[in-house]
Scaffold this active site. Structure first.
Site, PDB file in Angstrom:
ATOM      1  N   GLY A 174       0.829  -1.192   0.000  1.00  0.00           N
ATOM      2  CA  GLY A 174       0.000   0.000   0.000  1.00  0.00           C
ATOM      3  C   GLY A 174       0.867   1.246   0.000  1.00  0.00           C
ATOM      4  O   GLY A 174       2.093   1.183   0.131  1.00  0.00           O
ATOM      5  N   HIS A 206      14.388   4.327  -0.423  1.00  0.00           N
ATOM      6  CA  HIS A 206      15.209   3.534   0.497  1.00  0.00           C
ATOM      7  C   HIS A 206      16.667   3.721   0.106  1.00  0.00           C
ATOM      8  O   HIS A 206      16.995   3.815  -1.086  1.00  0.00           O
ATOM      9  CB  HIS A 206      14.874   2.041   0.399  1.00  0.00           C
ATOM     10  CG  HIS A 206      13.464   1.710   0.760  1.00  0.00           C
ATOM     11  ND1 HIS A 206      12.873   2.131   1.927  1.00  0.00           N
ATOM     12  CD2 HIS A 206      12.519   0.991   0.102  1.00  0.00           C
ATOM     13  CE1 HIS A 206      11.638   1.680   1.981  1.00  0.00           C
ATOM     14  NE2 HIS A 206      11.391   1.000   0.879  1.00  0.00           N
ATOM     15  N   MET A 265       5.785   4.008   6.132  1.00  0.00           N
ATOM     16  CA  MET A 265       5.271   2.640   6.262  1.00  0.00           C
ATOM     17  C   MET A 265       4.396   2.286   5.071  1.00  0.00           C
ATOM     18  O   MET A 265       3.704   3.142   4.520  1.00  0.00           O
ATOM     19  CB  MET A 265       4.443   2.493   7.544  1.00  0.00           C
ATOM     20  CG  MET A 265       5.250   2.570   8.793  1.00  0.00           C
ATOM     21  SD  MET A 265       4.289   2.186  10.252  1.00  0.00           S
ATOM     22  CE  MET A 265       5.572   2.429  11.486  1.00  0.00           C
ATOM     23  N   GLY A 266       4.437   1.026   4.699  1.00  0.00           N
ATOM     24  CA  GLY A 266       3.557   0.494   3.672  1.00  0.00           C
ATOM     25  C   GLY A 266       3.566  -1.013   3.774  1.00  0.00           C
ATOM     26  O   GLY A 266       4.641  -1.620   3.851  1.00  0.00           O
ATOM     27  N   PHE A 314       8.313  -1.002   7.437  1.00  0.00           N
ATOM     28  CA  PHE A 314       8.651   0.394   7.749  1.00  0.00           C
ATOM     29  C   PHE A 314      10.062   0.731   7.296  1.00  0.00           C
ATOM     30  O   PHE A 314      10.910  -0.147   7.108  1.00  0.00           O
ATOM     31  CB  PHE A 314       8.509   0.659   9.257  1.00  0.00           C
ATOM     32  CG  PHE A 314       9.480  -0.102  10.131  1.00  0.00           C
ATOM     33  CD1 PHE A 314      10.772   0.363  10.340  1.00  0.00           C
ATOM     34  CD2 PHE A 314       9.101  -1.281  10.753  1.00  0.00           C
ATOM     35  CE1 PHE A 314      11.672  -0.318  11.144  1.00  0.00           C
ATOM     36  CE2 PHE A 314       9.986  -1.976  11.561  1.00  0.00           C
ATOM     37  CZ  PHE A 314      11.277  -1.495  11.760  1.00  0.00           C
ATOM     38  N   CYS A 323       5.598   9.850  -0.463  1.00  0.00           N
ATOM     39  CA  CYS A 323       4.278   9.319  -0.096  1.00  0.00           C
ATOM     40  C   CYS A 323       3.149  10.089  -0.777  1.00  0.00           C
ATOM     41  O   CYS A 323       1.986  10.007  -0.360  1.00  0.00           O
ATOM     42  CB  CYS A 323       4.088   9.316   1.418  1.00  0.00           C
ATOM     43  SG  CYS A 323       5.368   8.394   2.293  1.00  0.00           S
TER      44      CYS A 323
END
Length: 232
Positions: free
Chosen positions: A89, A95, A161-162, A174, A191
């Site tokens: 999601g 990252h 978070m996803g 996370f 996001c």
């Protein structure tokens, strides 16, 4: 219910390699659940918690907008970064080195079957960990993750978070900015949220580098407590 969670620190590992590894663990748990349902086999499902640090990579969640990536393929290559559309999601995130990524791959039937509660617990793990460093963080209504100075012009996200879940089995997780080069976030609308900044622990604490192994130990301590888990 099996509350034992196998912890692995994968070190620095390519995103796609790690994603494939997650998928294999995820599928193994699902296969066990299906077998139990069909054959009443009574087999325990396993739980995992992976720590990893990725080389520079941008990932776009299934509900995300690719226009939130502000780089062309050529520009990505110049920055030594890769890009993946993935099955979690959320929208786009980054990252990279200095970021602590945690992937809990859990059968929530072993803990509690509530995805909303699961996300709130993951946020609480981060909030409690950062509190040990004197950082007051909180949730931002309607925006999953962990933030500082919510409700002010200075709101900034420190942890994204996803997750993905199927038959109460989770994957992804996370990404906590510990010692991150924040310049890489300038290449995306993080996001999908405009007008809000991103930060990192070392910046907030005014230090060159925070001990990432120490942070991981604190994260596991709070995860163990909140999920009433046994870590192996």
């Amino acid at each position: 219910m099996n509350k034992s969670v196998q912890v692995q620190d994968l070190g620095r590992k390519d995103f796609k390699v790690t994603w494939d590894y997650q998928e294999n663990l995820f599928k193994a748990i699902l296969d066990t659940k299906i077998k139990n349902r069909r054959e009443e086999a009574g087999l325990e499902t396993k739980n995992h918690f992976l720590f990893v640090e990725h080389p520079h990579v941008y990932t776009l969640g299934k509900s995300g907008d690719v226009s939130n990536l502000l780089l062309s393929e050529t520009e990505l290559a110049k920055k030594g970064a890769t890009f993946y559309k993935i099955n979690r999601g959320g929208d786009i995130t980054y990252h990279g080195p200095g970021q602590i990524v945690g992937y809990p791959i859990l059968d929530l039937d072993n803990f509690f079957t509530d995805i909303h509660k699961y996300l709130r617990y993951l946020e609480e793990v981060i909030i409690l960990t950062l509190a040990e460093y004197g950082l007051k963080t909180e949730r931002s209504p309607g925006e999953t993750g962990v933030w500082l100075d919510v409700g002010t012009p200075f709101a900034r996200k420190i942890c994204a978070m996803g997750v993905r879940a199927s038959r109460w089995v989770t994957m992804h997780g996370f990404a906590l900015n510990a010692n991150v080069d924040l310049g890489y976030f300038d290449n995306i609308i993080p996001c999908g949220i405009r007008g809000k900044a991103v930060t990192s622990m070392n910046v907030e604490l005014g230090v060159d580098k925070v001990d990432e192994n120490e942070i991981k130990a604190k994260l596991l301590k709070h995860f163990k407590h909140l999920f009433e888990a046994e870590l192996t």
